[in-house]
Design a protein around this motif. Sequence first.
Motif, PDB file in Angstrom:
ATOM      1  N   LEU A   1      16.280  14.011  48.865  1.00  0.00           N
ATOM      2  CA  LEU A   1      16.571  14.875  49.770  1.00  0.00           C
ATOM      3  C   LEU A   1      17.206  15.646  49.155  1.00  0.00           C
ATOM      4  O   LEU A   1      17.837  16.560  48.891  1.00  0.00           O
TER       5      LEU A   1
ATOM      6  N   SER B   1      17.189  17.520  46.030  1.00  0.00           N
ATOM      7  CA  SER B   1      16.631  18.638  46.378  1.00  0.00           C
ATOM      8  C   SER B   1      17.225  19.717  46.556  1.00  0.00           C
ATOM      9  O   SER B   1      17.290  20.546  46.136  1.00  0.00           O
ATOM     10  N   PHE B   2      18.441  19.224  47.529  1.00  0.00           N
ATOM     11  CA  PHE B   2      19.447  20.688  48.166  1.00  0.00           C
ATOM     12  C   PHE B   2      20.633  20.855  46.217  1.00  0.00           C
ATOM     13  O   PHE B   2      20.430  22.483  46.046  1.00  0.00           O
TER      14      PHE B   2
ATOM     15  N   GLY C   1      18.167  22.864  44.222  1.00  0.00           N
ATOM     16  CA  GLY C   1      17.790  24.217  44.149  1.00  0.00           C
ATOM     17  C   GLY C   1      17.925  25.234  43.622  1.00  0.00           C
ATOM     18  O   GLY C   1      17.630  25.813  43.543  1.00  0.00           O
TER      19      GLY C   1
ATOM     20  N   ALA D   1      11.154  18.908  54.033  1.00  0.00           N
ATOM     21  CA  ALA D   1      12.936  18.929  54.310  1.00  0.00           C
ATOM     22  C   ALA D   1      13.143  19.099  52.668  1.00  0.00           C
ATOM     23  O   ALA D   1      13.851  19.647  52.327  1.00  0.00           O
ATOM     24  N   ALA D   2      12.492  17.728  51.862  1.00  0.00           N
ATOM     25  CA  ALA D   2      12.179  18.086  50.603  1.00  0.00           C
ATOM     26  C   ALA D   2      12.168  19.209  49.543  1.00  0.00           C
ATOM     27  O   ALA D   2      12.769  19.889  48.976  1.00  0.00           O
TER      28      ALA D   2
ATOM     29  N   ALA E   1      12.208  22.579  51.328  1.00  0.00           N
ATOM     30  CA  ALA E   1      12.815  23.685  51.738  1.00  0.00           C
ATOM     31  C   ALA E   1      13.634  23.116  51.884  1.00  0.00           C
ATOM     32  O   ALA E   1      14.834  24.529  51.362  1.00  0.00           O
ATOM     33  N   GLY E   2      14.851  22.229  50.860  1.00  0.00           N
ATOM     34  CA  GLY E   2      15.714  22.803  49.917  1.00  0.00           C
ATOM     35  C   GLY E   2      15.328  23.333  48.944  1.00  0.00           C
ATOM     36  O   GLY E   2      16.713  24.355  48.834  1.00  0.00           O
ATOM     37  N   VAL E   3      15.298  22.586  48.586  1.00  0.00           N
ATOM     38  CA  VAL E   3      14.694  24.377  47.063  1.00  0.00           C
ATOM     39  C   VAL E   3      14.453  25.711  47.857  1.00  0.00           C
ATOM     40  O   VAL E   3      14.620  26.369  46.821  1.00  0.00           O
TER      41      VAL E   3
ATOM     42  N   PHE F   1      15.151  27.259  50.375  1.00  0.00           N
ATOM     43  CA  PHE F   1      16.072  27.633  50.477  1.00  0.00           C
ATOM     44  C   PHE F   1      17.308  27.848  49.882  1.00  0.00           C
ATOM     45  O   PHE F   1      17.788  29.583  49.712  1.00  0.00           O
ATOM     46  N   ALA F   2      17.757  27.291  48.669  1.00  0.00           N
ATOM     47  CA  ALA F   2      18.337  27.453  47.694  1.00  0.00           C
ATOM     48  C   ALA F   2      17.924  28.323  46.364  1.00  0.00           C
ATOM     49  O   ALA F   2      18.757  29.471  46.168  1.00  0.00           O
TER      50      ALA F   2
END
Lengths: 142, 301
Positions: free
Chosen positions: A132, A135-136, A139, B236-237, B239-241, B243-244
């Motif tokens: 998780l 991923s941020f 991203g 969520a995994a 969504a992070g991508v 969002f960025a």
Amino acid sequence: MNTTPPDPTPADDADARAARLAHVLGGVLRAGVAASILVMLLGLTVSLLRHPDYLWDPEAVKRLMQPGAAFPQTPAETWRELLAGRGRAWMTVGVLLLILTPVTRVAAAVVAFLVTRDWAYTAISLLVLGVLLLSFALGKSG
Amino acid sequence: MPPTRRPRIALAAAAPWRYAPAMTPVEVMAVSFLLALAAGAFGALLGLGGGLIVVPALTLLLHIDIRYAIGASIVSVIATSSGAGAAYVKEGLANIRVGLFLEMATTLGALAGAFAAGLVSARVLMFVFALMLIATALAMGRTRDAGPAPTVRAGRLAERLRLSGSYWDPAEQRDVRYVVHRSGLGFAISLGAGLLSGLLGVGGGVIKVPTMNLAMRMPLKAAAATSNFMIGVTAAASAGVYFARGDIDPFIAVPTALGVVSGARVGARLLARVHSRWLRLAFTIVLLLVALEMIRKGIVA
């Protein structure tokens, strides 16, 4: 309480622990959703108060909702706009809170398994948390 | 300054096949909210997340870019999953161990899917989404419970990870204990479910529930609850991508998420009063029609 490791009825012990874990995780989920809904509504209200033209100007749709629309896309940008009192930044914070809710749920599971010395599941939940967070981080380059 | 009068156009919903211009942002948000409300309610009634309905509704009726639609959908999927997941976890229906075990696979898959979504064109996304709708429509016709497992011994991996569980069934007034089988197979399929979720912004319960029920032999109730519990983390995994990458437009995502969450509550309340068989049939037909329209739009656009 069932704290002694060699338990004659391991199933009951596991049930009790599972119930406690469930209580914590359920609480995290509910609180996260409630907080994010509140912040989203706040942001929407601020945005409409600052831009009443959203009520009657069809042109604004292009700026807000079509490809290339302007809205904060990084936490840093969101923070700057937040300080400037922009509604759309609050809306974004609401969205981020929602995304972080399941992440927090997994982090809570890591702690809960650590406390109960369940190493296998500490490792499993840490791995999920790692993906998780990855991923941020990834991203941005995607 | 007085607002300039513009010819009142019917909402896009009234003429979905033609391009409907000139809605104001507030109108678009209001319609997104209402569409999401309906999606959330139907989703709750049919045991699907809202994503399958939200994305086509936003793209076909409101002409919102499919990337923004998927971004908004992934956010609402997190919202419904967390809301419903909280209830299931509290009731002890969701199997937290199975959830975490399979989440290793679904989050990795979702991460890959979200990246893949950035590489393919909007047209390809439309086609893949349409295929997903058709597959769902076909699967909905024959959802059945696998029944109890043939043996009482859990699979080897399941035994080592203590995946087997139990829940209290208020209807039967007893603890239902069950053993878990073929966790390796379940793990592999979950990779695919995650990939699809990340690529299309849907929850993927359509794959997860049958996987846990038919392959891993969990009771349907536990499978559905665990799937719901997992969907938020999976989403969520990706969504992070999203969002960025700038695909989560707050002006679309916020009304959609609010709508789906409210709709899910309405749907849960209606659940007892609605004949789910007719609803299922009607919904299957709607899914197929929507799929055809998405394919048409993918070709024309």
